[in-house]
Design a protein around this motif. Structure first.
Motif, short mmCIF file in Angstrom:
data_model
loop_
_atom_site.label_atom_id
_atom_site.label_comp_id
_atom_site.label_asym_id
_atom_site.label_seq_id
_atom_site.Cartn_x
_atom_site.Cartn_y
_atom_site.Cartn_z
N ILE A 44 -65.07 -61.80 -16.22
CA ILE A 44 -64.38 -62.43 -17.35
C ILE A 44 -65.02 -61.99 -18.67
CG2 ILE A 44 -63.89 -64.65 -18.46
CD1 ILE A 44 -63.75 -65.81 -15.56
N VAL A 45 -66.35 -62.03 -18.70
CA VAL A 45 -67.03 -61.58 -19.92
C VAL A 45 -66.71 -60.11 -20.19
CG1 VAL A 45 -69.28 -61.15 -20.98
CG2 VAL A 45 -68.88 -63.27 -19.72
N GLY A 46 -66.68 -59.29 -19.14
CA GLY A 46 -66.36 -57.88 -19.30
C GLY A 46 -64.93 -57.66 -19.77
N GLN A 47 -64.02 -58.46 -19.29
CA GLN A 47 -62.62 -58.33 -19.72
C GLN A 47 -62.50 -58.56 -21.22
OE1 GLN A 47 -59.94 -60.81 -17.52
NE2 GLN A 47 -60.66 -60.08 -15.53
N VAL A 48 -63.06 -59.66 -21.70
CA VAL A 48 -62.93 -59.98 -23.12
C VAL A 48 -63.60 -58.91 -23.98
CG1 VAL A 48 -63.49 -61.68 -24.89
CG2 VAL A 48 -62.78 -62.45 -22.61
N ALA A 49 -64.80 -58.47 -23.57
CA ALA A 49 -65.51 -57.46 -24.36
C ALA A 49 -64.74 -56.14 -24.38
CB ALA A 49 -66.92 -57.26 -23.78
N THR A 50 -64.20 -55.75 -23.23
CA THR A 50 -63.51 -54.46 -23.16
C THR A 50 -62.17 -54.49 -23.90
OG1 THR A 50 -64.51 -54.18 -20.98
CG2 THR A 50 -62.77 -52.65 -21.58
N ILE A 51 -61.49 -55.62 -23.83
CA ILE A 51 -60.23 -55.75 -24.59
C ILE A 51 -60.49 -55.51 -26.08
CG2 ILE A 51 -58.49 -57.42 -25.37
CD1 ILE A 51 -58.55 -58.62 -22.58
N GLY A 52 -61.51 -56.17 -26.59
CA GLY A 52 -61.82 -56.00 -28.01
C GLY A 52 -62.22 -54.58 -28.35
N PHE A 53 -63.05 -53.96 -27.48
CA PHE A 53 -63.52 -52.59 -27.77
C PHE A 53 -62.36 -51.60 -27.74
CE2 PHE A 53 -65.12 -48.47 -26.27
CZ PHE A 53 -66.05 -48.19 -27.27
N VAL A 54 -61.51 -51.69 -26.71
CA VAL A 54 -60.41 -50.73 -26.58
C VAL A 54 -59.38 -50.91 -27.70
CG1 VAL A 54 -58.47 -50.06 -25.11
CG2 VAL A 54 -60.72 -50.50 -24.10
N HIS A 55 -59.07 -52.17 -28.01
CA HIS A 55 -58.02 -52.43 -28.98
C HIS A 55 -58.47 -52.10 -30.40
CE1 HIS A 55 -54.26 -54.30 -30.31
NE2 HIS A 55 -54.97 -54.85 -31.30
N PHE A 56 -59.68 -52.50 -30.76
CA PHE A 56 -60.10 -52.37 -32.16
C PHE A 56 -60.92 -51.11 -32.42
CE2 PHE A 56 -59.56 -56.99 -31.51
CZ PHE A 56 -58.62 -57.24 -32.49
N ALA A 57 -61.76 -50.69 -31.45
CA ALA A 57 -62.61 -49.51 -31.69
C ALA A 57 -61.89 -48.21 -31.34
CB ALA A 57 -63.90 -49.63 -30.89
N LEU A 58 -61.11 -48.22 -30.25
CA LEU A 58 -60.43 -46.99 -29.84
C LEU A 58 -59.00 -46.92 -30.34
CD1 LEU A 58 -61.71 -46.69 -26.14
CD2 LEU A 58 -62.66 -45.66 -28.22
N ASP A 59 -58.54 -47.96 -31.01
CA ASP A 59 -57.18 -48.00 -31.58
C ASP A 59 -56.10 -47.77 -30.52
OD1 ASP A 59 -58.03 -48.50 -34.18
OD2 ASP A 59 -58.37 -46.36 -34.57
N ILE A 60 -56.30 -48.34 -29.35
CA ILE A 60 -55.27 -48.31 -28.31
C ILE A 60 -54.59 -49.67 -28.29
CG2 ILE A 60 -54.82 -48.06 -25.83
CD1 ILE A 60 -57.24 -46.25 -25.63
#
Length: 458
Positions: A44-60
């Motif tokens: 769960i922690v990984g999901q939330v962290a990865t969602i934020g990284f992919v959406h905001f840092a990688l612009d996907i």
């Protein structure tokens, strides 16, 4: 990228392992469920962290609301598992299978929304399959395999709203390659950590089962010996009664009445005959559960003093160093099995050391609730093989048939009373056998408190 990534570096929840200690009272299934609950928190922690990284840092562009909603549902399910399984003692295979299927479903949903078959974290399915193969029986493990395969095939047939393009020529700079490396590292680390823990839990369970099987074999052996001893005691009753009648007749016959030496021999024979009767009576009482049939209430000091006095009067011991350290006497129920057990330990010490036998009694443990009885001798001590197999039947260096049964029976009597028996060698020489018994096993039953409701009804 996959929001399912189980949060590398996220701290483990310390409270999780406090919900049930990993001890004999809890089954391996419950402890395995605890491992799945902890692993799910990582996810769960990984999901939330990865969602934020992919959406905001990688612009996907990702469907944030839906994906965070899935993460929230998974968190709610984990909390429900934590509350539901906390007071339980055992978890069955169906419960573990259901938990793993929920994890597979959540992983499938998150992968579908974040790239589907093009998501490099697709290989996290292998972790779920490995956990299923380790935790579940064969049929249930194949259900997990089928669910994972169905998820992959479903994403092949129906691609999700996001597509991730791979360019391996860019090397580590390519987001797909980065995700693939992260997936590999996470899968390897989590597999080593959690599968290692679960394998240790299963090994502990197998060890306990092996110990229980060994105990069952030993108890069956004791039952057989008890039946033989009880039958022999019944058979000996008639000849002992006949000998008693003959000795009574001899006392009135002229050759014995005219010779005091013969009368003294008759007295000794009568005393030994009475001892044989007492032994036979003790065997029959033990076979019929003497405590349940004719309980005798006494005190701990009186019981021990009487036992030592009777034992020393009937054994050729030169010196019995008896030391009783009891700050206060306590009432107990006299137990014939306990009496025979202590007698067996003393007999073994006497055989090894006829000149000196030591016996020390004290109360130890919290609130002085454990009876500790230590028997020592100055003999040659136990061999390494005897200590390694202590408590096993016929484990003896005496070299005669039936040797070693005394300590074997003593160990099982101690076990039946909730205690334990340990053996060691003394320095510079001799042996020591320590009996530890919970005092509660010897205390008389407490009367039930009066029921106030019953008085009101009257």
């Amino acid at each position: 990228m996959d929001p399912r990534t189980p949060g590398a570096g996220a701290p483990a929840s310390p409270a999780l392992f406090e919900l049930a200690p990993a001890d004999e009272a809890h089954g391996a299934g419950l402890r395995n469920m605890q491992q799945l609950i902890e692993l799910r928190w990582y996810a769960i922690v990984g999901q939330v962290a990865t969602i934020g990284f992919v959406h905001f840092a990688l612009d996907i562009e990702l469907p944030l609301v839906t994906m965070l909603g899935i993460a929230g549902c998974l968190a709610a399910f984990n909390l429900a598992c934590l509350v539901f399984w906390r007071p339980r003692q055992e978890v069955g295979d169906l419960a573990l299978l259901a938990a793993l299927l929920v994890d597979v479903a959540a992983l499938t949903a998150q992968l579908y929304l974040s790239g589907g078959i093009t998501n490099p974290f697709l290989f996290l399915y292998l972790l779920q399959v490995a956990l299923g193969a380790l935790l579940l029986p064969g049929w249930a493990a194949w259900v997990v395999v089928a669910a994972a395969c169905a998820g992959v095939l479903g994403m092949v047939v129906s691609p999700g709203p996001v597509t991730i393009h791979a360019n391996p020529a860019r090397g580590v700079a390519d987001p797909y390659v980065q995700g693939l490396l992260a997936c590999f590292l996470l899968t390897a680390a989590l597999a080593a950590l959690f599968i290692g823990r679960i394998a240790r839990i299963l090994r502990d369970r197998d060890a306990r089962l092996a110990a229980l099987r060994q105990q069952a074999v030993e108890e069956e052996h004791i039952v057989r010996m008890g039946l033989l001893a009880s039958g022999a005691a019944h058979e000996l009753g008639t000849p002992l009664a006949t000998l008693s009648v003959l000795l009574g007749d001899w006392r009135r016959m002229a050759p014995f009445t005219e010779h005091p030496d013969l009368q003294q021999d008759l007295d000794e024979m009568q005393a030994q005959l009475e001892r044989c009767k007492s032994i036979v009576t003790g065997i029959l009482l033990s076979a019929g559960d003497a405590r349940g049939e004719a309980p005798a209430q006494t005190t701990l000091a009186t019981f021990l003093d009487g036992l030592v006095s009777e034992w020393s009067a009937t054994r050729p011991v030169c010196t019995l160093d008896y030391r009783r350290h009891l700050e206060a006497d306590v009432p107990i129920i006299s137990d014939s099995g306990l009496k025979q057990m202590i007698g067996n330990i003393l007999d073994n010490a006497l055989e090894a050391s006829p000149d000196w036998v030591g016996m020390e009694v004290r109360l130890a443990g919290g609130d002085r609730q454990t009876l500790v009885l230590e028997v020592s001798d100055n003999g040659p001590g136990f061999s390494e093989q005897t200590l390694a197999n202590f408590g096993k039947p016929y484990n003896s260096t005496k070299g005669r048939p039936g040797g070693g049964l005394g300590l074997f029976l003593s160990l099982n009597v101690a076990r039946s009373l909730g205690g334990r028996l340990n053996a060691s060698n003394r320095s510079p020489g001799g042996a020591r056998v320590v009996l530890e018994l919970p005092l509660a096993a010897l205390l008389p039953p407490q009367p039930d408190p009066p029921d106030p409701d019953a008085d009101d009804d009257e």
